[in-house]
Enzyme design. Structure first.
Site, PDB file in Angstrom:
ATOM      1  N   HIS A 185       0.813  -1.225   0.000  1.00  0.00           N
ATOM      2  CA  HIS A 185       0.000   0.000   0.000  1.00  0.00           C
ATOM      3  C   HIS A 185       0.853   1.285   0.000  1.00  0.00           C
ATOM      4  CE1 HIS A 185      -3.035   2.946   0.904  1.00  0.00           C
ATOM      5  NE2 HIS A 185      -2.511   3.180   2.092  1.00  0.00           N
TER       6      HIS A 185
ATOM      7  N   HIS B 173       3.445   7.213   5.229  1.00  0.00           N
ATOM      8  CA  HIS B 173       2.209   7.898   5.642  1.00  0.00           C
ATOM      9  C   HIS B 173       1.371   7.141   6.659  1.00  0.00           C
ATOM     10  CE1 HIS B 173      -0.018   5.429   2.655  1.00  0.00           C
ATOM     11  NE2 HIS B 173      -1.061   5.703   3.408  1.00  0.00           N
TER      12      HIS B 173
ATOM     13  N   GLU C 171       0.299   5.872  12.268  1.00  0.00           N
ATOM     14  CA  GLU C 171      -1.050   5.391  12.544  1.00  0.00           C
ATOM     15  C   GLU C 171      -1.037   3.903  12.914  1.00  0.00           C
ATOM     16  OE1 GLU C 171      -3.673   7.404  12.116  1.00  0.00           O
ATOM     17  OE2 GLU C 171      -5.442   6.146  11.807  1.00  0.00           O
ATOM     18  N   ASP C 172      -0.264   3.114  12.188  1.00  0.00           N
ATOM     19  CA  ASP C 172      -0.418   1.658  12.272  1.00  0.00           C
ATOM     20  C   ASP C 172       0.751   0.898  12.891  1.00  0.00           C
ATOM     21  OD1 ASP C 172      -2.824   1.986  11.078  1.00  0.00           O
ATOM     22  OD2 ASP C 172      -2.152   1.497   9.060  1.00  0.00           O
TER      23      ASP C 172
ATOM     24  N   ASP D  57      -3.323   8.249  -1.403  1.00  0.00           N
ATOM     25  CA  ASP D  57      -3.721   7.205  -0.454  1.00  0.00           C
ATOM     26  C   ASP D  57      -5.156   6.764  -0.748  1.00  0.00           C
ATOM     27  OD1 ASP D  57      -3.729   5.641   1.939  1.00  0.00           O
ATOM     28  OD2 ASP D  57      -4.702   7.301   3.008  1.00  0.00           O
TER      29      ASP D  57
ATOM     30  N   ASP E 154     -22.987  15.751 -24.721  1.00  0.00           N
ATOM     31  CA  ASP E 154     -21.563  15.470 -24.792  1.00  0.00           C
ATOM     32  C   ASP E 154     -21.233  14.057 -24.332  1.00  0.00           C
ATOM     33  OD1 ASP E 154     -22.400  16.076 -22.288  1.00  0.00           O
ATOM     34  OD2 ASP E 154     -20.879  17.580 -21.870  1.00  0.00           O
TER      35      ASP E 154
HETATM   36 MN    MN Z   1      -2.968   4.636   3.736  1.00  0.00          MN
END
Ligand code: MN
Length: 735
Positions: A62, A86, A90-91, A153, A273
């Protein structure tokens, strides 16, 4: 536990992706130092090791995919490294402090920003959602790379959404359409926006997605044949004219078709269109030349020619648009733009991202300026619904293009008025505008502007904004400027009124306000949950509390001496009536949409339940409720912004009683009074007071009684009128 074999497979997969990442970075930004990126890769490999995504893939895939999207956007090494990291805070066990130590301030700052946005729950309650959006906007202004990483992300998460449970899919898809799509749009990133929206649409409304998809699919073969034949015709003509250009065509994206179908309530075949052709030229001059050629070949649809080259959209999109119809009656859209414009349309703010190659371009500055403005405009909006709806206008500008007399373009939301225009020119011009000329003709301020209008604002130095304008303006800028002005000025007035009211009330008890200490004012303000003494005065001025209440808290002795409960500034008779019979009936009336306003029945007309009533915000005494026929209402309503809707509340518990005074004009004869009182008491009505005057054989009988509602009163009046010798019955407004 992972086996060695699994470990090996994971490594092969991620190493391959990492090599691809380096290759892409090298292609797009050959001078960037990739050491930072390599370090970030190794770091996140270590900390995400053993973690898996819902798809069963190793988690590391990821961040790598996110970094790849960023590299494709031509982002710098700092952004790509931050992309790799990133999710690490968090993880994993990693903290921002670790990141700062290893990768420096810039990377840490960006990762921190992304982590903060990730923790935002956009599906929460509306207020919360508004607050969260605001945080996100602030993070964007702080460093736009934060949002670009968040978009990358989200893009990868959307691409792999199939592995999640349906309820999660719905939530994430909705958030994507509500927030990330519009933001990508506003940043001019057409390519990412298109993919995010189609993916969001697919998961949020699978049935509609399939329907539109099938409708397009069934027309695809014919459509592609058609497009290739018109492409061919156009290419030949371009060659003849000696213009080098790239011609490509496509069928419109599903989500934008879906939106058109919904909005215009048409079928797929009626979408002008559905088929779109794009001509990418070498110069602006060629764009206009191509437009001429196109219109020579096919008939243009009136009103569909748009010159976004001369007048770029607020997100800086530039292109010529036209829709044409072939002789067979098939319509299609043609977009004509230069290569540079095309790149801007696809990549937007990412197209010019050159941290290492010098300062940010003027165009990026313009985009960032927009973001700053939005944050600025939204700062004072406290109502979350309003925040969201104005933000939506800012994110999805369906704009009109208007001009100043000197030819400067002013882009406004659809249905904007001269007031919006005036506030776009300057705040002071907005505050003082009294009228406008559109295309040389005088128009009212609520006139709706159209594209092409030349607008001249007429100002008057002493003029002030009106609350009514809030119902007319469309741009959040105008709206917030007006609100801001009203807040400040109304508050000042309310404070002044509040002070006068307390002073007046205090004098009744021979208290001098000078004896009351600042600390005491503050104490009482805090008791009401207000921050400072001025807030208390303002609340008094708005009529939220009575001066007597407040004074009671300041000087309890005064309260003890006070005659009775009731509203201040009553006439002597009023107080007496209240004291004897108790209770005000103001609780029977409700102000629509407001709970905490002091409401009282106006003494001039003394309205009773069932009568049509209207509220009027007094200066400092709360809301006076008048009968709609009250002659005073007409005089009072010259300030229409002080009018307020009121209604009779539901009857609860004991029936309410309104004192009403009747005058009966009758013959002065024996037994008359008894007959009148009999009619009244037969209808179970309390008489509060009765008195009579006689002269020359005639009598005036005045009766004050307790009336439940209008019907009750009318039946009594009718009954009394039937008594022989009664000439007339009149209701006296003042009790
Ligand atoms: Mn992510």
């Amino acid at each position: 536990m992972t086996t060695l074999r699994e470990q090996f497979a994971t490594n092969v997969l991620t190493v391959t992706k990492f090599r691809e990442l380096l290759r892409r970075m090298h292609e797009n930004r050959p001078n960037d130092d990739v050491e930072l990126v390599r370090k970030a890769y190794e770091f996140s490999q270590r900390y995400h090791s053993g973690q898996q995504r819902a798809s069963g893939e190793p988690y590391l895939v990821h961040p790598l995919e996110v970094a790849l999207v960023l590299a494709e956007m031509k982002m710098d090494a700092v952004a790509v490294a931050a992309g790799l990291l990133h999710d690490s805070v968090e993880d994993t066990v990693i903290t921002i402090v670790d990141i700062r130590k290893e990768f420096g301030e810039q990377v840490a700052h960006i990762v921190e920003g992304v982590t903060k946005i990730s923790q935002i729950d956009f599906s929460s309650r509306e207020e919360q959602q508004a607050e969260n959006l605001r945080k996100m906007m602030l993070a964007m202004v702080d460093d736009i790379r934060v949002v670009l990483i968040k978009l990358a992300d989200r893009l990868h998460n959307m691409r792999t959404l199939e592995h999640l449970q349906p309820d999660r899919q719905q939530k994430i898809a909705k958030e994507t359409l509500d927030i990330y799509g519009p933001i990508a749009h506003r940043l001019g990133m057409g390519k990412i926006r298109g993919e995010l929206e189609d993916l969001g649409f697919r998961y949020l409304d699978p049935i509609a997605y399939d329907q539109v998809g099938e409708a397009v699919e069934s027309r695809r073969k014919k459509g592609e044949q058609f497009l290739s034949s018109v492409e061919h015709v156009l290419r030949d003509k371009l060659k003849e004219a000696g213009i080098t250009a790239n011609v490509e065509s496509r069928i419109k994206r599903l989500y934008s078709i879906h939106k058109k179908l919904l909005k215009q309530r048409i079928s797929v075949d009626q979408v002008y269109d559905l088929y779109a052709m794009r001509v990418i030229t070498r110069s602006v001059q060629d764009c206009y030349a191509v437009l001429g050629i196109v219109h020579n070949l096919w008939r243009p649809v009136p009103g569909r020619i748009k010159d976004f080259i001369a007048m770029p959209r607020p997100n800086l999109y530039q292109s010529l648009h036209t829709s044409v119809i072939t002789e067979e009656g098939t319509s299609f859209e043609i977009q004509i733009r230069t290569e540079e414009m095309h790149r801007m349309a696809e990549e937007g703010i990412a197209a010019h991202w050159k941290y290492k190659d010098g300062p940010v371009s003027a165009q990026d500055e313009q985009r960032l300026a927009w973001l700053r403005q939005v944050v600025e405009w939204q700062r004072d909006v406290s109502d979350p619904n309003e925040f969201l709806s104005t933000l939506k206008i800012d994110l999805y500008p369906e704009e009109v293009y208007t001009f100043t007399p000197k030819g400067k373009v002013v882009v406004l939301p659809r249905e904007s008025t001269p007031i919006d225009f005036a506030y776009t020119i300057h705040t002071e011009v907005g505050h003082t505008c009294v009228g406008a000329k559109v295309n040389g003709r005088m128009v009212p301020l609520r006139h709706k502007l159209h594209s092409g209008d030349i607008v001249e604002i007429i100002t008057q130095p002493a003029h002030k904004p009106s609350r009514d304008w809030l119902g007319v303006v469309r741009s959040s800028r105008a709206r917030n400027k007006i609100k801001h002005w009203l807040n400040i000025h109304q508050r000042e007035r309310a404070i002044e009124i509040g002070k006068k009211l307390v002073d007046k009330e205090a004098r009744k008890y021979r208290i001098s306000l000078k004896d009351i200490k600042d600390g005491d004012w503050l104490r009482v303000a805090l008791e009401y949950g207000l921050g400072q003494a001025d807030d208390l005065m303002a609340a008094l001025g708005y009529g939220k509390y009575s001066a007597r209440q407040v004074l009671g808290k300041l000087a309890p002795a005064a309260e003890a001496e006070s005659p009775a409960t009731g509203v201040e500034d009553e006439s002597a008779i009023g107080s007496v009536v209240r004291r004897v019979f108790g209770g005000d009936h103001s609780s029977a009336i409700r102000v629509k949409g407001q709970g905490d306003l002091l409401v009282y029945r106006a003494r001039c007309c003394n309205p009773i339940r069932g009568e049509a009533v209207v509220g009027y915000v007094t200066r400092g005494k709360g809301v006076a409720v008048h009968s709609i026929d009250c002659p005073n209402v007409v005089n009072l309503m010259y300030e229409p912004e002080r009018r307020i809707d009121v209604e009779w509340g539901k009857e609860e518990g004991a029936p309410s009683a309104f004192p009403v005074k009747l005058t009966v004009f009758c013959d002065d004869r024996f037994g008359m009074l008894k007959q009148i009182t009999a009619v009244i008491s037969d209808s179970k009505t309390n008489i509060r007071n009765i008195g009579a005057r006689t002269e020359n054989g005639q009598a005036n009988v005045e009766i004050v009684m307790e009336i439940e509602d209008l019907k009750h009163l009318e039946s009594i009046i009718q009954g009394v009128r039937k008594i022989p010798g009664v000439h007339d019955v009149q209701r006296l407004q003042r009790v």
